[in-house]
Design a protein around this motif. Structure first.
Motif, PDB file in Angstrom:
ATOM      1  N   ILE A   1       0.842  -1.206   0.000  1.00  0.00           N
ATOM      2  CA  ILE A   1       0.000   0.000   0.000  1.00  0.00           C
ATOM      3  C   ILE A   1       0.877   1.256   0.000  1.00  0.00           C
ATOM      4  CG2 ILE A   1      -1.620   1.355   1.391  1.00  0.00           C
ATOM      5  CD1 ILE A   1      -2.932  -1.325   2.171  1.00  0.00           C
ATOM      6  N   ALA A   2       1.943   1.255   0.786  1.00  0.00           N
ATOM      7  CA  ALA A   2       2.839   2.413   0.844  1.00  0.00           C
ATOM      8  C   ALA A   2       3.499   2.657  -0.511  1.00  0.00           C
ATOM      9  CB  ALA A   2       3.894   2.200   1.924  1.00  0.00           C
ATOM     10  N   TYR A   3       3.948   1.593  -1.168  1.00  0.00           N
ATOM     11  CA  TYR A   3       4.606   1.752  -2.461  1.00  0.00           C
ATOM     12  C   TYR A   3       3.624   2.240  -3.525  1.00  0.00           C
ATOM     13  CZ  TYR A   3       7.386   1.075  -6.578  1.00  0.00           C
ATOM     14  OH  TYR A   3       8.054   1.310  -7.745  1.00  0.00           O
ATOM     15  N   VAL A   4       2.452   1.645  -3.583  1.00  0.00           N
ATOM     16  CA  VAL A   4       1.457   2.057  -4.581  1.00  0.00           C
ATOM     17  C   VAL A   4       1.007   3.493  -4.326  1.00  0.00           C
ATOM     18  CG1 VAL A   4      -0.874   1.595  -5.466  1.00  0.00           C
ATOM     19  CG2 VAL A   4       0.709  -0.297  -5.084  1.00  0.00           C
ATOM     20  N   SER A   5       0.835   3.860  -3.067  1.00  0.00           N
ATOM     21  CA  SER A   5       0.468   5.239  -2.731  1.00  0.00           C
ATOM     22  C   SER A   5       1.557   6.209  -3.168  1.00  0.00           C
ATOM     23  CB  SER A   5       0.228   5.383  -1.232  1.00  0.00           C
ATOM     24  OG  SER A   5      -0.834   4.562  -0.819  1.00  0.00           O
ATOM     25  N   ALA A   6       2.807   5.880  -2.869  1.00  0.00           N
ATOM     26  CA  ALA A   6       3.927   6.733  -3.268  1.00  0.00           C
ATOM     27  C   ALA A   6       4.004   6.849  -4.787  1.00  0.00           C
ATOM     28  CB  ALA A   6       5.232   6.177  -2.714  1.00  0.00           C
ATOM     29  N   TYR A   7       3.699   5.771  -5.489  1.00  0.00           N
ATOM     30  CA  TYR A   7       3.702   5.756  -6.953  1.00  0.00           C
ATOM     31  C   TYR A   7       2.706   6.780  -7.495  1.00  0.00           C
ATOM     32  CZ  TYR A   7       3.451   3.731 -11.667  1.00  0.00           C
ATOM     33  OH  TYR A   7       3.490   3.527 -13.021  1.00  0.00           O
ATOM     34  N   PHE A   8       1.490   6.759  -6.981  1.00  0.00           N
ATOM     35  CA  PHE A   8       0.471   7.681  -7.480  1.00  0.00           C
ATOM     36  C   PHE A   8       0.713   9.113  -7.011  1.00  0.00           C
ATOM     37  CE2 PHE A   8      -1.823   3.683  -8.211  1.00  0.00           C
ATOM     38  CZ  PHE A   8      -2.105   3.875  -9.553  1.00  0.00           C
ATOM     39  N   ILE A   9       1.244   9.283  -5.824  1.00  0.00           N
ATOM     40  CA  ILE A   9       1.597  10.628  -5.361  1.00  0.00           C
ATOM     41  C   ILE A   9       2.693  11.199  -6.261  1.00  0.00           C
ATOM     42  CG2 ILE A   9       2.701  11.923  -3.484  1.00  0.00           C
ATOM     43  CD1 ILE A   9       1.152  10.016  -1.552  1.00  0.00           C
ATOM     44  N   TRP A  10       3.699  10.393  -6.574  1.00  0.00           N
ATOM     45  CA  TRP A  10       4.769  10.848  -7.465  1.00  0.00           C
ATOM     46  C   TRP A  10       4.209  11.178  -8.844  1.00  0.00           C
ATOM     47  CZ3 TRP A  10       8.913  13.299  -7.891  1.00  0.00           C
ATOM     48  CH2 TRP A  10       9.753  13.193  -9.002  1.00  0.00           C
ATOM     49  N   PHE A  11       3.248  10.415  -9.335  1.00  0.00           N
ATOM     50  CA  PHE A  11       2.623  10.681 -10.638  1.00  0.00           C
ATOM     51  C   PHE A  11       2.004  12.083 -10.654  1.00  0.00           C
ATOM     52  CE2 PHE A  11      -1.089  10.338 -13.541  1.00  0.00           C
ATOM     53  CZ  PHE A  11      -0.411  10.063 -14.712  1.00  0.00           C
ATOM     54  N   VAL A  12       1.300  12.431  -9.595  1.00  0.00           N
ATOM     55  CA  VAL A  12       0.653  13.748  -9.513  1.00  0.00           C
ATOM     56  C   VAL A  12       1.699  14.850  -9.334  1.00  0.00           C
ATOM     57  CG1 VAL A  12      -0.907  15.169  -8.129  1.00  0.00           C
ATOM     58  CG2 VAL A  12      -1.517  12.799  -8.645  1.00  0.00           C
ATOM     59  N   VAL A  13       2.602  14.674  -8.380  1.00  0.00           N
ATOM     60  CA  VAL A  13       3.614  15.694  -8.076  1.00  0.00           C
ATOM     61  C   VAL A  13       4.500  15.947  -9.311  1.00  0.00           C
ATOM     62  CG1 VAL A  13       5.705  16.133  -6.719  1.00  0.00           C
ATOM     63  CG2 VAL A  13       3.633  15.295  -5.610  1.00  0.00           C
ATOM     64  N   ARG A  14       4.890  14.885  -9.969  1.00  0.00           N
ATOM     65  CA  ARG A  14       5.771  15.009 -11.128  1.00  0.00           C
ATOM     66  C   ARG A  14       5.140  15.849 -12.230  1.00  0.00           C
ATOM     67  NH1 ARG A  14       8.857  10.097 -14.199  1.00  0.00           N
ATOM     68  NH2 ARG A  14      10.559  11.456 -14.736  1.00  0.00           N
ATOM     69  N   ASN A  15       3.846  15.688 -12.438  1.00  0.00           N
ATOM     70  CA  ASN A  15       3.184  16.417 -13.499  1.00  0.00           C
ATOM     71  C   ASN A  15       2.777  17.824 -13.097  1.00  0.00           C
ATOM     72  OD1 ASN A  15       2.994  14.593 -15.918  1.00  0.00           O
ATOM     73  ND2 ASN A  15       2.305  13.233 -14.296  1.00  0.00           N
ATOM     74  N   ILE A  16       2.554  18.065 -11.820  1.00  0.00           N
ATOM     75  CA  ILE A  16       2.251  19.411 -11.357  1.00  0.00           C
ATOM     76  C   ILE A  16       3.509  20.279 -11.412  1.00  0.00           C
ATOM     77  CG2 ILE A  16       1.645  20.794  -9.319  1.00  0.00           C
ATOM     78  CD1 ILE A  16      -0.378  18.619  -8.612  1.00  0.00           C
ATOM     79  N   TRP A  17       4.629  19.757 -10.911  1.00  0.00           N
ATOM     80  CA  TRP A  17       5.884  20.512 -10.855  1.00  0.00           C
ATOM     81  C   TRP A  17       6.727  20.351 -12.112  1.00  0.00           C
ATOM     82  CZ3 TRP A  17       7.474  19.082  -5.186  1.00  0.00           C
ATOM     83  CH2 TRP A  17       6.679  19.805  -4.317  1.00  0.00           C
ATOM     84  N   HIS A  18       6.275  19.520 -13.057  1.00  0.00           N
ATOM     85  CA  HIS A  18       7.000  19.269 -14.313  1.00  0.00           C
ATOM     86  C   HIS A  18       8.441  18.819 -14.042  1.00  0.00           C
ATOM     87  CE1 HIS A  18       3.611  20.893 -16.428  1.00  0.00           C
ATOM     88  NE2 HIS A  18       3.668  21.975 -15.648  1.00  0.00           N
TER      89      HIS A  18
END
Length: 95
Positions: free
Chosen positions: A77-94
């Motif tokens: 759960i921690a890894y999958v959560s971090a994966y999706f958080i990184w997906f959002v953060v990466r695209n917001i901050w480019h």
């Protein structure tokens, strides 16, 4: 190098974008360059190496404990959560 299908279809960078460049730079010994290609792959690499090592370990107590930790519900759960958080953060901050 092949392009990411997620980026081709949506224009968004998936958490794995840059993983090939990360590994290529890492194998060439360019650590700073590798990290710049994909920040998320840095904490993923030890987990991946442990999963691979687990496949080559002989049957026994140590392997069973390692598998139990790696396949624990909280770890997944921690890894999958971090994966999706990184997906959002990466695209917001480019990143």
């Amino acid at each position: 190098m092949p392009q990411c299908p997620v980026k081709l279809l949506t224009g968004l960078q998936c958490p794995g974008c840059g993983a090939q460049r990360f590994l290529h730079a890492l194998l060439q010994g360019h650590f700073k360059e590798a990290i710049a290609y994909n920040y998320f792959f840095l904490p993923t690499l030890p987990l991946l190496l442990l999963l691979i090592a687990c496949q080559f370990m002989p049957e026994g107590k140590a392997r069973k404990r390692l598998v139990a930790v790696l396949e624990h519900k909280i770890v997944i759960i921690a890894y999958v959560s971090a994966y999706f958080i990184w997906f959002v953060v990466r695209n917001i901050w480019h990143i």
